[in-house]
Write a protein that holds these residues in place. Structure first.
Motif, PDB file in Angstrom:
ATOM      1  N   GLU A 128      18.516  65.068  15.933  1.00 13.71           N
ATOM      2  CA  GLU A 128      18.966  64.863  14.559  1.00 13.71           C
ATOM      3  C   GLU A 128      18.853  66.149  13.728  1.00 13.71           C
ATOM      4  O   GLU A 128      18.801  66.085  12.495  1.00 13.71           O
ATOM      5  N   PRO A 131      23.345  70.644  10.980  1.00 18.08           N
ATOM      6  CA  PRO A 131      23.874  71.994  10.769  1.00 18.08           C
ATOM      7  C   PRO A 131      23.652  72.500   9.350  1.00 18.08           C
ATOM      8  O   PRO A 131      23.271  73.656   9.142  1.00 18.08           O
ATOM      9  N   GLU A 155      25.373  64.700  18.998  1.00 15.36           N
ATOM     10  CA  GLU A 155      25.479  65.119  17.607  1.00 15.36           C
ATOM     11  C   GLU A 155      24.370  64.433  16.796  1.00 15.36           C
ATOM     12  O   GLU A 155      23.885  63.374  17.182  1.00 15.36           O
ATOM     13  N   PRO A 156      23.945  65.063  15.683  1.00 16.73           N
ATOM     14  CA  PRO A 156      24.441  66.309  15.096  1.00 16.73           C
ATOM     15  C   PRO A 156      23.840  67.581  15.685  1.00 16.73           C
ATOM     16  O   PRO A 156      24.172  68.670  15.269  1.00 16.73           O
ATOM     17  N   SER A 157      22.954  67.420  16.697  1.00 14.66           N
ATOM     18  CA  SER A 157      22.316  68.589  17.284  1.00 14.66           C
ATOM     19  C   SER A 157      23.333  69.566  17.862  1.00 14.66           C
ATOM     20  O   SER A 157      23.188  70.786  17.711  1.00 14.66           O
ATOM     21  N   LEU A 158      24.350  69.054  18.529  1.00 15.09           N
ATOM     22  CA  LEU A 158      25.384  69.929  19.094  1.00 15.09           C
ATOM     23  C   LEU A 158      26.001  70.809  18.015  1.00 15.09           C
ATOM     24  O   LEU A 158      26.109  72.032  18.174  1.00 15.09           O
ATOM     25  N   GLY A 159      26.381  70.211  16.903  1.00 11.72           N
ATOM     26  CA  GLY A 159      26.969  70.986  15.811  1.00 11.72           C
ATOM     27  C   GLY A 159      26.004  71.994  15.230  1.00 11.72           C
ATOM     28  O   GLY A 159      26.385  73.102  14.834  1.00 11.72           O
ATOM     29  N   ARG A 194      30.201  71.332  28.167  1.00 12.57           N
ATOM     30  CA  ARG A 194      29.523  71.858  26.971  1.00 12.57           C
ATOM     31  C   ARG A 194      28.722  73.128  27.287  1.00 12.57           C
ATOM     32  O   ARG A 194      28.663  74.043  26.466  1.00 12.57           O
TER      33      ARG A 194
END
Length: 340
Positions: A128, A131, A155-159, A194
């Motif tokens: 969590e 960004p 997401e939202p970690s990826l972003g 990814r």
């Protein structure tokens, strides 16, 4: 995790090592070789690969911090206490009220069987990271930025990871730990896509043979190293366990033999390797010296029970490189052990 405001004339903190991603509490049996269902006593330790890398770097004298999130619970408070004890800055560790701090159990079956059981439901707080709440000036100012593949799994970690990499702009010492855990992903192909996209955003990639295969499609260490370089990194490091470590740049290939050790728990060895790798890169050492130093650090921790409390000092690592044994006196971690 609101991004701190840096007022006029106030520069962002410039950590030597800033890591981002997974955190939790490791609950390890104090009885070696006993099935988990029969274990009667446990030790509680700080866990999570990038968090342990920050601890390992701090043990080597580097200023370090970690970007992550916990639950708003006693285990989350324990994370803050442990980071303070190990000298890691916790200003970017914040709570997610509705999610519990993750707990990880393992069985200790030396020399090479350490099954892990992750309790990260319904979702881990460290996924969590938002960004818009990152301290991007601090990410940019840090001498080395370390992130792991686990942070790309949701997401939202990826972003947030993509935003951090955009801010750094492939600055030197932008590291991706290929730390692939299949239970965190819907399938291997999603992870591969990814990871391959992320490789173009970083300058260093490090992982074991299984992780390198996910990233590149091959288990041959030299072929995997070349594939990582072709994907955009400047330094590829493949950990091969009993076969040692391979490091590759565009014009250099280094192979380091393993350090013999009586394994107690191999789970923290990679994080010790990572912290020592950070130290060597920041010191500007030749690749061979850096990898020998990191390899010795990993061996020392493999001979101890815990992860974070077992991270070695520079003096301990240098003693092993000088011919000493990496085994701890009793195969146990330095420092106290708390019952879980």
């Amino acid at each position: 995790m609101s991004a701190p405001a840096h007022g006029p004339g106030t520069p962002p903190p410039a950590f030597e090592v800033l890591t981002m991603g997974r955190v939790g509490v490791d609950v390890y049996p104090l009885q070696v070789g006993v099935p988990l269902r029969k274990v009667t006593s446990f030790g509680r330790y700080l866990g999570g690969s990038p968090t342990n890398v920050a601890v390992a770097a701090a043990r080597l004298g580097r200023s370090s911090a970690v970007i992550t999130r916990t639950g708003a619970d006693p285990f989350g408070e324990f994370v803050h206490d442990a980071l303070a004890e190990y000298g890691v800055d916790d200003r970017y560790v914040t709570a997610v009220p509705h999610l519990p701090t993750p707990v990880t159990f393992c069985e200790i079956r030396p020399p090479d069987d350490f099954p892990l059981y992750f309790y990260r439901h319904p979702k881990a707080p460290d996924l969590e990271i938002l960004p818009e709440e990152l301290d991007l000036p601090a990410v940019t100012a840090s001498a080395l930025f370390w992130a792991t593949v686990t942070g790309l799994s949701a997401e939202p970690s990826l972003g947030a990871h993509l935003a951090a990499w955009r801010a750094r702009g492939r600055a030197r010492h932008t590291v991706l730990d290929l730390d692939y855990r299949p239970m965190f992903w819907p399938d291997e192909e999603t992870a591969r896509e990814r990871v391959r996209a992320a490789l173009g955003q970083v300058t260093v990639a490090v992982g074991n043979l299984d992780e390198a295969e996910v990233a590149t499609g091959t288990r041959d260490p030299h072929a995997a190293g070349r594939a990582l370089l072709d994907a955009g990194v400047e330094l590829a490091i493949i950990k091969q366990g009993a076969a040692g470590v391979l490091g590759m740049t565009a014009d250099t290939t280094v192979e380091i033999p393993p350090v013999e050790v009586e394994v107690v728990n191999g789970l923290g060895a990679g994080d010790a390797f990572g912290g020592a790798l950070c130290h060597g890169l920041l010191a500007g050492w030749p690749l061979a010296r850096t990898l020998r130093f990191a390899n010795a650090a990993g061996a020392i921790v493999a001979g101890r029970l815990a992860c974070a409390p077992a991270m070695p000092t520079a003096e301990e690592i240098e003693a092993v490189l000088a011919g000493g044994s990496p085994d701890s006196p009793a195969g146990s971690p330095r420092g106290g052990v708390e019952d879980a």
